[in-house]
Design a protein around this motif. Structure first.
Motif, PDB file in Angstrom:
ATOM      1  N   ALA A  52     -14.930 129.277 -14.173  1.00 38.75           N
ATOM      2  CA  ALA A  52     -15.330 128.974 -15.538  1.00 38.75           C
ATOM      3  C   ALA A  52     -16.635 129.698 -15.831  1.00 38.75           C
ATOM      4  O   ALA A  52     -17.444 129.920 -14.930  1.00 38.75           O
ATOM      5  N   VAL A  53     -16.820 130.050 -17.101  1.00 37.23           N
ATOM      6  CA  VAL A  53     -18.050 130.700 -17.530  1.00 37.23           C
ATOM      7  C   VAL A  53     -18.539 129.975 -18.775  1.00 37.23           C
ATOM      8  O   VAL A  53     -17.773 129.774 -19.726  1.00 37.23           O
ATOM      9  N   ARG A  54     -19.817 129.599 -18.736  1.00 32.98           N
ATOM     10  CA  ARG A  54     -20.414 128.929 -19.891  1.00 32.98           C
ATOM     11  C   ARG A  54     -21.307 129.902 -20.631  1.00 32.98           C
ATOM     12  O   ARG A  54     -22.108 130.619 -20.029  1.00 32.98           O
ATOM     13  N   THR A  55     -21.161 129.893 -21.939  1.00 32.32           N
ATOM     14  CA  THR A  55     -22.071 130.632 -22.798  1.00 32.32           C
ATOM     15  C   THR A  55     -22.394 129.716 -23.972  1.00 32.32           C
ATOM     16  O   THR A  55     -21.488 129.267 -24.687  1.00 32.32           O
ATOM     17  N   GLY A  56     -23.672 129.372 -24.119  1.00 31.01           N
ATOM     18  CA  GLY A  56     -24.066 128.432 -25.161  1.00 31.01           C
ATOM     19  C   GLY A  56     -23.372 127.097 -24.959  1.00 31.01           C
ATOM     20  O   GLY A  56     -23.402 126.517 -23.879  1.00 31.01           O
ATOM     21  N   ASN A  57     -22.692 126.634 -26.014  1.00 30.17           N
ATOM     22  CA  ASN A  57     -22.015 125.349 -25.925  1.00 30.17           C
ATOM     23  C   ASN A  57     -20.507 125.499 -25.717  1.00 30.17           C
ATOM     24  O   ASN A  57     -19.746 124.572 -25.977  1.00 30.17           O
ATOM     25  N   LEU A  58     -20.093 126.658 -25.216  1.00 29.66           N
ATOM     26  CA  LEU A  58     -18.679 126.886 -24.915  1.00 29.66           C
ATOM     27  C   LEU A  58     -18.477 127.115 -23.424  1.00 29.66           C
ATOM     28  O   LEU A  58     -19.253 127.823 -22.789  1.00 29.66           O
ATOM     29  N   LEU A  59     -17.412 126.497 -22.898  1.00 26.07           N
ATOM     30  CA  LEU A  59     -17.021 126.711 -21.510  1.00 26.07           C
ATOM     31  C   LEU A  59     -15.647 127.364 -21.532  1.00 26.07           C
ATOM     32  O   LEU A  59     -14.683 126.793 -22.050  1.00 26.07           O
ATOM     33  N   PHE A  60     -15.574 128.582 -21.007  1.00 30.39           N
ATOM     34  CA  PHE A  60     -14.315 129.324 -20.908  1.00 30.39           C
ATOM     35  C   PHE A  60     -13.764 129.073 -19.510  1.00 30.39           C
ATOM     36  O   PHE A  60     -14.405 129.438 -18.518  1.00 30.39           O
ATOM     37  N   VAL A  61     -12.603 128.429 -19.443  1.00 29.89           N
ATOM     38  CA  VAL A  61     -12.037 128.057 -18.149  1.00 29.89           C
ATOM     39  C   VAL A  61     -10.879 128.993 -17.837  1.00 29.89           C
ATOM     40  O   VAL A  61      -9.945 129.136 -18.629  1.00 29.89           O
ATOM     41  N   SER A  62     -10.954 129.636 -16.671  1.00 27.31           N
ATOM     42  CA  SER A  62      -9.916 130.569 -16.235  1.00 27.31           C
ATOM     43  C   SER A  62      -8.566 129.881 -16.130  1.00 27.31           C
ATOM     44  O   SER A  62      -8.481 128.654 -16.048  1.00 27.31           O
ATOM     45  N   GLY A  63      -7.521 130.696 -16.081  1.00 27.36           N
ATOM     46  CA  GLY A  63      -6.175 130.166 -15.944  1.00 27.36           C
ATOM     47  C   GLY A  63      -6.012 129.367 -14.666  1.00 27.36           C
ATOM     48  O   GLY A  63      -6.486 129.770 -13.606  1.00 27.36           O
ATOM     49  N   HIS A  64      -5.373 128.220 -14.792  1.00 23.76           N
ATOM     50  CA  HIS A  64      -5.097 127.343 -13.653  1.00 23.76           C
ATOM     51  C   HIS A  64      -3.604 127.108 -13.567  1.00 23.76           C
ATOM     52  O   HIS A  64      -2.972 126.714 -14.548  1.00 23.76           O
ATOM     53  N   THR A  65      -3.062 127.357 -12.402  1.00 26.39           N
ATOM     54  CA  THR A  65      -1.652 127.071 -12.168  1.00 26.39           C
ATOM     55  C   THR A  65      -1.520 125.621 -11.725  1.00 26.39           C
ATOM     56  O   THR A  65      -2.505 124.944 -11.440  1.00 26.39           O
ATOM     57  N   SER A  66      -0.278 125.190 -11.641  1.00 24.43           N
ATOM     58  CA  SER A  66      -0.031 123.806 -11.244  1.00 24.43           C
ATOM     59  C   SER A  66      -0.118 123.628  -9.732  1.00 24.43           C
ATOM     60  O   SER A  66      -0.328 122.530  -9.260  1.00 24.43           O
ATOM     61  N   GLN A  67       0.070 124.721  -9.001  1.00 24.49           N
ATOM     62  CA  GLN A  67       0.217 124.643  -7.553  1.00 24.49           C
ATOM     63  C   GLN A  67       1.317 123.637  -7.239  1.00 24.49           C
ATOM     64  O   GLN A  67       1.237 122.863  -6.295  1.00 24.49           O
ATOM     65  N   PHE A  68       2.340 123.675  -8.092  1.00 24.74           N
ATOM     66  CA  PHE A  68       3.493 122.775  -8.049  1.00 24.74           C
ATOM     67  C   PHE A  68       4.302 123.044  -6.794  1.00 24.74           C
ATOM     68  O   PHE A  68       4.470 124.190  -6.389  1.00 24.74           O
ATOM     69  N   ALA A  69       4.810 122.009  -6.179  1.00 24.19           N
ATOM     70  CA  ALA A  69       5.621 122.170  -4.969  1.00 24.19           C
ATOM     71  C   ALA A  69       6.894 122.954  -5.267  1.00 24.19           C
ATOM     72  O   ALA A  69       7.332 123.767  -4.465  1.00 24.19           O
ATOM     73  N   THR A  70       7.467 122.720  -6.441  1.00 25.97           N
ATOM     74  CA  THR A  70       8.678 123.441  -6.832  1.00 25.97           C
ATOM     75  C   THR A  70       8.283 124.687  -7.599  1.00 25.97           C
ATOM     76  O   THR A  70       7.537 124.618  -8.570  1.00 25.97           O
ATOM     77  N   LYS A  71       8.751 125.815  -7.146  1.00 24.72           N
ATOM     78  CA  LYS A  71       8.428 127.099  -7.775  1.00 24.72           C
ATOM     79  C   LYS A  71       9.626 127.595  -8.566  1.00 24.72           C
ATOM     80  O   LYS A  71      10.749 127.161  -8.359  1.00 24.72           O
ATOM     81  N   GLY A  72       9.358 128.510  -9.482  1.00 20.92           N
ATOM     82  CA  GLY A  72      10.457 129.135 -10.197  1.00 20.92           C
ATOM     83  C   GLY A  72      10.258 129.152 -11.693  1.00 20.92           C
ATOM     84  O   GLY A  72       9.212 128.775 -12.216  1.00 20.92           O
ATOM     85  N   LYS A  73      11.295 129.618 -12.362  1.00 22.01           N
ATOM     86  CA  LYS A  73      11.267 129.775 -13.812  1.00 22.01           C
ATOM     87  C   LYS A  73      11.775 128.508 -14.496  1.00 22.01           C
ATOM     88  O   LYS A  73      12.805 127.962 -14.131  1.00 22.01           O
ATOM     89  N   VAL A  74      11.010 128.065 -15.506  1.00 23.82           N
ATOM     90  CA  VAL A  74      11.441 126.939 -16.326  1.00 23.82           C
ATOM     91  C   VAL A  74      12.579 127.444 -17.214  1.00 23.82           C
ATOM     92  O   VAL A  74      12.469 128.479 -17.856  1.00 23.82           O
ATOM     93  N   GLY A  75      13.665 126.718 -17.210  1.00 27.91           N
ATOM     94  CA  GLY A  75      14.839 127.147 -17.969  1.00 27.91           C
ATOM     95  C   GLY A  75      15.866 127.836 -17.090  1.00 27.91           C
ATOM     96  O   GLY A  75      16.954 128.165 -17.536  1.00 27.91           O
ATOM     97  N   ALA A  76      15.520 128.050 -15.830  1.00 22.60           N
ATOM     98  CA  ALA A  76      16.462 128.609 -14.847  1.00 22.60           C
ATOM     99  C   ALA A  76      16.489 127.668 -13.645  1.00 22.60           C
ATOM    100  O   ALA A  76      17.356 126.817 -13.545  1.00 22.60           O
ATOM    101  N   GLN A  77      15.484 127.779 -12.766  1.00 20.37           N
ATOM    102  CA  GLN A  77      15.425 126.896 -11.587  1.00 20.37           C
ATOM    103  C   GLN A  77      14.849 125.509 -11.918  1.00 20.37           C
ATOM    104  O   GLN A  77      15.087 124.556 -11.194  1.00 20.37           O
ATOM    105  N   LEU A  78      14.060 125.420 -12.982  1.00 21.71           N
ATOM    106  CA  LEU A  78      13.391 124.162 -13.340  1.00 21.71           C
ATOM    107  C   LEU A  78      13.761 123.728 -14.756  1.00 21.71           C
ATOM    108  O   LEU A  78      13.967 124.569 -15.632  1.00 21.71           O
TER     109      LEU A  78
END
Length: 173
Positions: A52-78
């Motif tokens: 994350a990077v803070r500038t002034g009163n904004l916090l920009f949070v990097s992309g976070h994955t779920s680290q989900f046990a089940t992997k794959g594409k939603v609409g195919a495997q999930l």
């Protein structure tokens, strides 16, 4: 003063006191605890990036994955429902980074903007439904301040074949 007037005034004072007690909503940290959510300590980001990077009163949070046990594409495997669970878990992981960055979720004033990416096959049209799992969590924890501007897109691939990745911009104290 008549006894009836004293009773009425006392009852009114009681309502005002009770009303004020109920008017105070729980803090985000209290809501997190009520939801039974435990945040892990986020690891250091790989390479030359920041969680994350803070500038002034904004916090920009990097992309976070779920680290989900089940992997794959939603609409195919999930299913969409499994994708929503993954989006919620991405949100929990993102909240861990926010707390680590600010010291407390109570310092978040508003979730401003969210970008949700869904690992999906070509033609999948439900990324917004999937990312609702993230948005619902933000409202659960921050109340109306959790409602944000949002984009939800389907992508060809995500790191580790994770079903969801979410990034956010927050207004903070």
């Amino acid at each position: 003063m008549h006894a009836a007037a004293k009773i009425a005034i006392g009852a009114l004072a009681g309502l005002i006191v009770c009303g004020n007690a109920f008017a105070q909503s729980p803090t985000p940290e209290e809501r997190l605890k009520q939801a039974g959510i435990t945040l892990r300590t986020p690891g250091a980001p790989p390479a030359n990036r920041a969680n994350a990077v803070r500038t002034g009163n904004l916090l920009f949070v990097s992309g976070h994955t779920s680290q989900f046990a089940t992997k794959g594409k939603v609409g195919a495997q999930l299913t969409v429902e499994q994708g929503q669970q993954a989006a919620r878990q991405s949100g929990i992981n993102l909240l861990a980074t926010v707390r680590a960055s600010l010291g407390s979720l109570d310092k978040v004033k508003r979730v401003v903007k969210v970008l949700g990416m869904v690992n999906a096959p070509e033609g999948f049209t439900d990324p917004p439904k999937v990312i609702d799992g993230f948005s619902d969590l933000m409202v659960e924890i921050f109340g109306d301040a959790g409602k944000s501007a949002r984009s939800a897109i389907g992508v060809q691939a995500l790191p580790g074949n994770d079903p969801v990745e979410v990034e956010a911009i927050l207004e903070v104290e």
